[in-house]
Motif scaffolding. Structure first.
Motif, PDB file in Angstrom:
ATOM      1  N   ARG A 246      68.753  61.520  79.358  1.00 13.20           N
ATOM      2  CA  ARG A 246      69.688  60.518  78.837  1.00 13.20           C
ATOM      3  C   ARG A 246      70.873  61.180  78.142  1.00 13.20           C
ATOM      4  N   LEU A 247      70.600  62.174  77.323  1.00 15.84           N
ATOM      5  CA  LEU A 247      71.666  62.846  76.584  1.00 15.84           C
ATOM      6  C   LEU A 247      72.573  63.643  77.518  1.00 15.84           C
ATOM      7  N   ARG A 248      71.983  64.362  78.461  1.00 20.32           N
ATOM      8  CA  ARG A 248      72.781  65.179  79.379  1.00 20.32           C
ATOM      9  C   ARG A 248      73.606  64.292  80.313  1.00 20.32           C
ATOM     10  N   ASN A 249      73.046  63.196  80.754  1.00 24.86           N
ATOM     11  CA  ASN A 249      73.772  62.282  81.629  1.00 24.86           C
ATOM     12  C   ASN A 249      75.012  61.728  80.913  1.00 24.86           C
ATOM     13  N   THR A 250      74.841  61.318  79.661  1.00 26.29           N
ATOM     14  CA  THR A 250      75.970  60.773  78.902  1.00 26.29           C
ATOM     15  C   THR A 250      77.003  61.837  78.621  1.00 26.29           C
ATOM     16  N   LEU A 251      76.560  63.031  78.228  1.00 22.94           N
ATOM     17  CA  LEU A 251      77.508  64.088  77.899  1.00 22.94           C
ATOM     18  C   LEU A 251      78.298  64.529  79.130  1.00 22.94           C
ATOM     19  N   THR A 252      77.633  64.627  80.284  1.00 33.01           N
ATOM     20  CA  THR A 252      78.343  65.004  81.510  1.00 33.01           C
ATOM     21  C   THR A 252      79.417  63.981  81.856  1.00 33.01           C
ATOM     22  N   ALA A 253      79.072  62.693  81.719  1.00 33.36           N
ATOM     23  CA  ALA A 253      80.063  61.649  81.985  1.00 33.36           C
ATOM     24  C   ALA A 253      81.226  61.737  80.995  1.00 33.36           C
ATOM     25  N   LEU A 254      80.939  62.027  79.738  1.00 35.21           N
ATOM     26  CA  LEU A 254      82.002  62.141  78.736  1.00 35.21           C
ATOM     27  C   LEU A 254      82.892  63.350  79.010  1.00 35.21           C
ATOM     28  N   GLU A 255      82.309  64.435  79.505  1.00 38.17           N
ATOM     29  CA  GLU A 255      83.121  65.595  79.874  1.00 38.17           C
ATOM     30  C   GLU A 255      84.145  65.216  80.942  1.00 38.17           C
ATOM     31  N   VAL A 309      74.283  54.453  73.646  1.00 32.94           N
ATOM     32  CA  VAL A 309      73.190  54.898  74.514  1.00 32.94           C
ATOM     33  C   VAL A 309      72.730  56.295  74.112  1.00 32.94           C
ATOM     34  N   ALA A 310      73.694  57.164  73.791  1.00 37.67           N
ATOM     35  CA  ALA A 310      73.352  58.543  73.442  1.00 37.67           C
ATOM     36  C   ALA A 310      72.565  58.628  72.145  1.00 37.67           C
ATOM     37  N   ASP A 311      72.972  57.884  71.111  1.00 37.17           N
ATOM     38  CA  ASP A 311      72.266  58.015  69.837  1.00 37.17           C
ATOM     39  C   ASP A 311      71.070  57.073  69.705  1.00 37.17           C
ATOM     40  N   GLY A 312      70.756  56.352  70.783  1.00 36.44           N
ATOM     41  CA  GLY A 312      69.529  55.572  70.801  1.00 36.44           C
ATOM     42  C   GLY A 312      69.634  54.172  70.257  1.00 36.44           C
ATOM     43  N   THR A 313      70.818  53.716  69.843  1.00 32.27           N
ATOM     44  CA  THR A 313      70.948  52.359  69.328  1.00 32.27           C
ATOM     45  C   THR A 313      71.110  51.332  70.437  1.00 32.27           C
ATOM     46  N   ARG A 314      71.261  51.801  71.663  1.00 33.29           N
ATOM     47  CA  ARG A 314      71.335  50.908  72.829  1.00 33.29           C
ATOM     48  C   ARG A 314      70.586  51.564  73.983  1.00 33.29           C
ATOM     49  N   VAL A 315      69.886  50.755  74.764  1.00 35.56           N
ATOM     50  CA  VAL A 315      69.143  51.252  75.918  1.00 35.56           C
ATOM     51  C   VAL A 315      70.073  51.297  77.123  1.00 35.56           C
ATOM     52  N   ALA A 316      69.989  52.393  77.881  1.00 37.43           N
ATOM     53  CA  ALA A 316      70.792  52.511  79.102  1.00 37.43           C
ATOM     54  C   ALA A 316      70.213  51.568  80.153  1.00 37.43           C
ATOM     55  N   SER A 317      70.828  50.387  80.273  1.00 35.80           N
ATOM     56  CA  SER A 317      70.294  49.357  81.167  1.00 35.80           C
ATOM     57  C   SER A 317      71.044  49.254  82.472  1.00 35.80           C
ATOM     58  N   GLY A 318      71.992  50.149  82.708  1.00 40.32           N
ATOM     59  CA  GLY A 318      72.735  50.122  83.951  1.00 40.32           C
ATOM     60  C   GLY A 318      74.200  49.832  83.728  1.00 40.32           C
ATOM     61  N   THR A 368      79.015  55.745  85.262  1.00 37.24           N
ATOM     62  CA  THR A 368      77.983  56.790  85.221  1.00 37.24           C
ATOM     63  C   THR A 368      77.400  56.942  83.821  1.00 37.24           C
ATOM     64  N   ALA A 369      78.235  56.817  82.795  1.00 34.53           N
ATOM     65  CA  ALA A 369      77.783  57.018  81.420  1.00 34.53           C
ATOM     66  C   ALA A 369      76.754  55.988  80.992  1.00 34.53           C
ATOM     67  N   LEU A 370      76.774  54.808  81.585  1.00 32.81           N
ATOM     68  CA  LEU A 370      75.852  53.747  81.197  1.00 32.81           C
ATOM     69  C   LEU A 370      74.632  53.659  82.101  1.00 32.81           C
ATOM     70  N   GLN A 371      74.572  54.500  83.115  1.00 28.30           N
ATOM     71  CA  GLN A 371      73.438  54.468  84.036  1.00 28.30           C
ATOM     72  C   GLN A 371      72.214  55.121  83.404  1.00 28.30           C
ATOM     73  N   PRO A 372      71.029  54.534  83.533  1.00 26.29           N
ATOM     74  CA  PRO A 372      69.808  55.221  83.069  1.00 26.29           C
ATOM     75  C   PRO A 372      69.547  56.439  83.936  1.00 26.29           C
ATOM     76  N   PRO A 373      69.000  57.508  83.363  1.00 24.62           N
ATOM     77  CA  PRO A 373      68.744  58.720  84.153  1.00 24.62           C
ATOM     78  C   PRO A 373      67.684  58.471  85.212  1.00 24.62           C
ATOM     79  N   THR A 374      67.851  59.135  86.332  1.00 20.98           N
ATOM     80  CA  THR A 374      66.915  58.963  87.449  1.00 20.98           C
ATOM     81  C   THR A 374      66.044  60.191  87.678  1.00 20.98           C
ATOM     82  N   THR A 375      66.278  61.249  86.932  1.00 21.43           N
ATOM     83  CA  THR A 375      65.506  62.483  87.109  1.00 21.43           C
ATOM     84  C   THR A 375      64.848  62.868  85.787  1.00 21.43           C
TER      85      THR A 375
END
Length: 400
Positions: A246-255, A309-318, A368-375
């Motif tokens: 979850r953290l890596r997915n969000t950070l990659t999208a932010l990059e 989503v990154a800090d856990g106050t919201r669930v990555a729901s898509g 992409t930043a709001l997508q739940p991780p798939t791996t």
């Protein structure tokens, strides 16, 4: 300038981070105090010296590390302290503590530390030497100081292993959320500037601020790397392994969003150079500026959702279809406002296309930043680096 309600909004966003579920208040402080006290008491029982201060000092340093850091760098910490103790022992038996003996010990300690290639533990050589020189001990004091170092390191490792080994998930999530907040603020600032007087100097300043986000980006990446490292050899590592995708997915999208945001700011600036400086306000038409400002405001809102989503106050729901649909509609408005005959103004045709490309990339990466991780994720095996080194050496040998 921030409005009168900006401070309450910021406090509202910070409060959940300060009162995070799962955080035990004062746990890290309590662990540090416990490790220092236990190390001091054990060294006192062993009667290493009248003031075994090196034991709690080493325990304090070790307990702040991840378990992997402790084991991976422990072999550097022990030689660094031992080298400092031996250097000081040579001087303690001959001279006392004075300005010239202190300077000589520090200089020699730094030289020896560099020869041993101790890296980040270089400063521990002169620190250990000064401690021994201060007590004026000879060989027995030197041995006692080495013993204190071993006791402190052992106690620090034991406390870290038994009492909630650190995972550093929350610092990484907060750093990524703060990055998203900074990016949202820059996006809002761009939008507000587009609705006001426009100039080349203002466009240049906004580009500089967008580029400045690279510092926050690097900080978030370091925090996440520390989280990944804390999962290694850690009995509690499952939580970090589950949070990492979850953290890596969000950070990659932010990059990638950072690159697109910089591209938009750069195109806005570049267009002003095709007009006299005093006419830069005409670089972009009012409908185009208004449409782009609306795009950037939606981007800012979605960036804050990604930070949650990154800090856990919201669930990555898509993907938030509402935000992406709004962005697509606003992109269409922007494209209509930027329509120009390429034969009449070839430069504008190219720059308008670059601006639309930047907006398209912003829309894609926000999804992409709001997508739940798939791996799933697991830390690399401990011997991975050694295997790579062996393969590299064998390849080089065959090439010869």
């Amino acid at each position: 300038m921030a409005g009168p309600h900006a401070l309450p909004r910021r406090l509202h966003r910070l409060l959940p981070r300060l009162l995070r579920r799962g955080r035990t208040p004062g746990l890290r402080t309590a662990k540090t105090v416990l490790a220092a006290v236990v190390a001091f008491q054990v060294a006192t029982w062993l009667d290493t010296s009248s003031s075994p201060i090196l034991a709690p000092l080493t325990a304090l340093l070790v307990v702040q590390l991840t378990l992997y850091e402790t084991l991976a760098t422990g072999w550097e910490r022990i030689p660094s302290v031992t080298a400092g103790v031996l250097i000081a022992a040579l001087f303690a038996s001959v001279v006392g503590l004075s300005w010239w003996s202190l300077g000589l010990v520090v200089a020699l300690s730094l030289v020896v530390g560099r020869l041993l290639r101790l890296g980040p533990h270089l400063a521990e050589v002169p620190i250990s030497a000064m401690l021994v020189l201060a007590v004026g001990g000879a060989e027995s004091a030197a041995l006692d100081r080495v013993t204190e170092t071993l006791v402190g390191a052992a106690v620090g490792v034991l406390v870290n292993l038994v009492i909630a080994p650190p995972l550093y998930i929350q610092p990484a999530g907060e750093a990524i959320a703060e990055l998203a907040e900074r990016m949202a603020a820059v996006s809002e600032e761009l939008a507000a500037s587009l609705r006001g007087p426009w100039s080349r100097g203002l466009a240049d300043e906004l580009l500089t601020r967008a580029r400045g986000l690279a510092t926050e980006l690097a900080r978030a990446d370091r925090r996440l790397a520390r989280t990944e490292e804390s999962a290694r050899l850690n009995p509690r590592g499952r939580a970090a392994r589950e949070a990492q995708p979850r953290l890596r997915n969000t950070l990659t999208a932010l990059e990638r969003l950072h690159v697109s945001l910089r591209t938009v700011a750069r195109v806005l600036l570049d267009r002003t150079y095709f007009l006299p400086e005093d006419e830069a306000d005409r670089a972009w038409s009012p409908p185009a500026r208004e449409a782009l400002a609306e795009v950037l405001l939606v981007v800012a809102t979605t960036l804050r959702d990604a930070g949650a989503v990154a800090d856990g106050t919201r669930v990555a729901s898509g993907t938030d279809l509402g935000s992406l649909t709004a962005l697509l509609e606003l992109r269409g408005r922007l494209a209509d406002a930027l329509l120009v005959d390429p034969r009449a103004d070839p430069a504008a045709w190219s720059q308008h296309g670059a601006l639309l490309d930047g907006v398209d990339l912003l829309r894609v990466e926000l999804g992409t930043a709001l997508q739940p991780p798939t791996t799933s994720w697991a830390p690399p095996p401990l011997a991975a680096a050694q295997r790579r080194a062996v393969r590299w050496a064998m390849t080089r040998r065959r090439q010869r």
